[in-house]
Design an enzyme around this catalytic site. Structure first.
Site, PDB file in Angstrom:
ATOM      1  N   GLY A   1       0.839  -1.186   0.000  1.00 53.77           N
ATOM      2  CA  GLY A   1       0.000   0.000   0.000  1.00 53.77           C
ATOM      3  C   GLY A   1       0.873   1.234   0.000  1.00 53.77           C
TER       4      GLY A   1
ATOM      5  N   TYR B   1       1.852   7.650  16.102  1.00 52.38           N
ATOM      6  CA  TYR B   1       3.096   6.853  16.117  1.00 52.38           C
ATOM      7  C   TYR B   1       4.339   7.685  16.418  1.00 52.38           C
ATOM      8  CZ  TYR B   1       0.090   4.010  13.023  1.00 52.38           C
ATOM      9  OH  TYR B   1      -0.933   3.311  12.480  1.00 52.38           O
TER      10      TYR B   1
ATOM     11  N   CYS C   1      -7.960  20.484  20.003  1.00 52.57           N
ATOM     12  CA  CYS C   1      -7.761  20.745  21.426  1.00 52.57           C
ATOM     13  C   CYS C   1      -7.147  19.543  22.130  1.00 52.57           C
ATOM     14  CB  CYS C   1      -9.095  21.118  22.058  1.00 52.57           C
ATOM     15  SG  CYS C   1      -9.838  22.498  21.209  1.00 52.57           S
TER      16      CYS C   1
ATOM     17  N   ARG D   1      -0.833  10.331  11.824  1.00 57.05           N
ATOM     18  CA  ARG D   1       0.392   9.539  12.030  1.00 57.05           C
ATOM     19  C   ARG D   1       1.371  10.163  13.034  1.00 57.05           C
ATOM     20  NH1 ARG D   1       3.698   8.115   8.666  1.00 57.05           N
ATOM     21  NH2 ARG D   1       3.735   5.906   9.122  1.00 57.05           N
TER      22      ARG D   1
ATOM     23  N   TYR E   1      -2.300   6.162   4.363  1.00 58.19           N
ATOM     24  CA  TYR E   1      -2.781   6.276   5.741  1.00 58.19           C
ATOM     25  C   TYR E   1      -2.866   7.738   6.187  1.00 58.19           C
ATOM     26  CZ  TYR E   1      -1.257   1.489   5.180  1.00 58.19           C
ATOM     27  OH  TYR E   1      -1.073   0.229   4.684  1.00 58.19           O
TER      28      TYR E   1
HETATM   29  N1  LLP Z   1      -2.039  -6.258   3.495  1.00 61.18           N
HETATM   30  C1  LLP Z   1      -2.676  -6.266   4.681  1.00 61.18           C
HETATM   31  C2  LLP Z   1      -3.466  -7.447   5.065  1.00 61.18           C
HETATM   32  C3  LLP Z   1      -2.576  -5.157   5.533  1.00 61.18           C
HETATM   33  O1  LLP Z   1      -3.216  -5.166   6.699  1.00 61.18           O
HETATM   34  C4  LLP Z   1      -1.810  -4.030   5.142  1.00 61.18           C
HETATM   35  C5  LLP Z   1      -1.677  -2.879   6.020  1.00 61.18           C
HETATM   36  C6  LLP Z   1      -1.177  -4.067   3.885  1.00 61.18           C
HETATM   37  C7  LLP Z   1      -1.318  -5.206   3.099  1.00 61.18           C
HETATM   38  C8  LLP Z   1      -0.373  -2.920   3.357  1.00 61.18           C
HETATM   39  O2  LLP Z   1       0.732  -2.608   4.133  1.00 61.18           O
HETATM   40  P1  LLP Z   1       1.805  -1.538   3.589  1.00 61.18           P
HETATM   41  O3  LLP Z   1       2.384  -2.082   2.302  1.00 61.18           O
HETATM   42  O4  LLP Z   1       1.089  -0.273   3.332  1.00 61.18           O
HETATM   43  O5  LLP Z   1       2.788  -1.471   4.675  1.00 61.18           O
HETATM   44  N2  LLP Z   1      -1.549   3.041   9.749  1.00 61.18           N
HETATM   45  C9  LLP Z   1      -0.171   2.628   9.610  1.00 61.18           C
HETATM   46  C10 LLP Z   1      -0.021   1.455   8.661  1.00 61.18           C
HETATM   47  C11 LLP Z   1      -0.907   0.291   8.982  1.00 61.18           C
HETATM   48  C12 LLP Z   1      -0.887  -0.816   7.965  1.00 61.18           C
HETATM   49  C13 LLP Z   1      -2.049  -1.729   8.128  1.00 61.18           C
HETATM   50  N3  LLP Z   1      -2.082  -2.836   7.229  1.00 61.18           N
HETATM   51  C14 LLP Z   1       0.667   3.831   9.202  1.00 61.18           C
HETATM   52  O6  LLP Z   1       0.122   4.938   9.120  1.00 61.18           O
HETATM   53  O7  LLP Z   1       1.882   3.711   9.027  1.00 61.18           O
END
Ligand code: LLP
Length: 434
Positions: free
Chosen positions: A287, A327, A354, A323, A383
């Site tokens: 993603g 985090y 706030c 984010r 995200y």
């Molecule tokens: N596949 C599954 C089943 C997932 O749950 C996720 C992300 C992805 C693929 C894609 O992951 P990526 O390639 O984007 O790392 N909110 C967090 C990231 C949470 C990711 C959740 N799952 C942030 O802002 O960094």
């Protein structure tokens, strides 16, 4: 110092996004607004998928809708050939709307409700279950129409991630079938009449170490191989998940996706041969890598405050980009009209919410910003909007797609009416006509 991606340009000290002035975009669409570069999304997609395809033709990219669910983005990646990774019924709704075929949707929910299982079954999606205990439940819901295909998400006992909470496998993770249950899980599925299988993992997010992907693939294959042999099953696909990191800090090392593609394919094919797995499809689910650095959040400076520290107030807050608050994530920033000015001030960039966690950057060196200046916050494509909220009763921001030097609105800014659209007030509590 001006270190940015090629779709971001410095024209005489002013920021251009895909050939369009950042300040012009802020004037036209208002702030805060997320701006995405179509060209950059295409380039990221091709670079990563081709790194695998070059060495293994049967490689596929499934785009996780949660990362950026704008329908324009979904249509774009679908057009590039992606499948969809969905984690909720509404993500399936969006995927279908964007033209993803059901046969190219993987439903990877976790801790599913009964009705979600029924939904996934009714839609005829490829289902990816997260625990041994879910198999009997799913089959109960399926009744006589048992699915012929099933995928299991494995927790291979180790994971990684940029932040503690981005580690999705290993002992603390809520995800996946743990290794000692994997054999029993596939056996159970087989006993329920499942004939076709997939195997999946998603062990963490924003991983920037190339060799991690090689090691974790080897581990998954070493789990998959002996089980396939023992149970006499084969896998239609092996899905190694997403997690491909991007550089958030200036000067941070970028992933060497060509190396990753080559080495992952090497261990994948070696293990396929070792365990007689044939040649399953190799899936990746990136993603962040696809859309993360293709997005810029534009926000305007609303006020300057010299307190114990200097605060630069902007109109984007933790409601817009969560984010940093959630985090402690770092997002690079530029004052859009001051790219050539020295970063002589150290400031906290804060939003209007706030909460004291509403700080997008702390002790950040920036050129002296003035009220009205536009600040561009990089790496907002993944995200960003999706984790936004209406907290403090603020309508969500707009989204814009830039392509071939032109900008198009792809999500309208919310209005006040969007705030209470679904709210109902019992009659007895309503105010009389003023
Ligand atoms: N596949 C599954 C089943 C997932 O749950 C996720 C992300 C992805 C693929 C894609 O992951 P990526 O390639 O984007 O790392 N909110 C967090 C990231 C949470 C990711 C959740 N799952 C942030 O802002 O960094």
């Amino acid at each position: 110092m001006f270190e940015v991606k090629d779709y971001l340009e410095n024209r005489k000290g002013r920021l251009y996004i895909g050939g369009v002035s950042a300040e012009g975009l802020a004037d036209e669409f208002g702030t805060p607004t997320y701006v995405y570069s179509e060209e950059r999304i295409r380039a990221n997609y091709d670079r990563l998928l081709n790194a695998f395809k070059r060495h293994y033709k049967d490689s596929e990219l499934y785009y996780p809708i949660k990362c950026n669910n704008n329908l324009a983005v979904l249509n774009l990646v679908r057009g590039l050939g992606a499948g969809a990774d969905c984690s909720s019924p509404a993500e399936v709704y969006l995927a279908k709307k964007a033209g993803f075929k059901r046969s190219r949707i993987l439903y990877s929910g976790n801790y599913l409700r009964d009705d979600e299982m029924q939904f996934a079954l009714k839609e005829g999606l490829h289902i990816n279950l997260d625990d041994l205990s879910q198999i009997d439940r799913l089959m109960k819901h399926a009744g006589k129409k048992k699915p012929g295909f099933l995928c299991l998400r494995i927790n291979p006992g180790m994971g990684a991630g940029k932040f503690k909470n981005l580690v999705f496998a290993g002992p603390d993770a809520k995800f996946g079938v743990i290794d000692k249950h994997v054999e029993a899980a596939y056996r159970k599925a087989k006993e329920h009449g499942v004939k076709r299988f997939g195997i999946h993992m998603m062990t963490g997010s924003c991983i920037t170490e190339d060799d991690y992907f090689v090691g974790i693939t080897e581990r998954l294959m070493d789990l998959a191989g002996p089980i396939a042999r023992k149970l006499g099953i084969s896998f239609e696909f092996v899905d190694i998940g997403g997690g491909f990191g991007i550089a958030y800090q200036p000067g941070e090392k970028e992933l060497d996706v060509n190396y990753i593609g080559k080495r992952v394919v090497e261990v994948f094919t070696k293990k396929c041969d070792q365990y007689g797995l044939g040649r399953p499809t190799l899936k990746i689910e990136p993603g962040r890598y696809v859309v993360g650095d293709a997005g810029v959040l534009l926000t305007r400076v609303t006020s300057l405050k010299q307190a114990y520290k200097k605060f630069v107030g902007v109109d984007a807050g933790m409601n817009t980009l969560l984010r940093p608050a959630l985090y402690g994530a770092y997002h690079q920033m530029f004052v859009a009209n001051k790219l050539n000015e020295a970063r002589t001030e150290k400031v906290n960039v804060v939003g209007p919410i706030c909460e004291n966690s509403d700080q997008l950057a702390k002790d950040r060196e920036l050129p002296p910003a003035e009220v009205g200046d536009v600040i561009a916050i990089l790496n907002g494509g993944a995200y960003g909007f999706g984790m936004g909220s209406q907290y403090n009763t603020r309508p969500r921001s707009a989204e814009v797609l830039v392509h071939a030097g032109k900008a198009e609105l792809i999500r309208e800014r919310e209005t006040f009416a969007d705030i209470d659209r679904h709210v109902r007030v019992p009659k007895r509590l309503r105010a009389g006509k003023p």
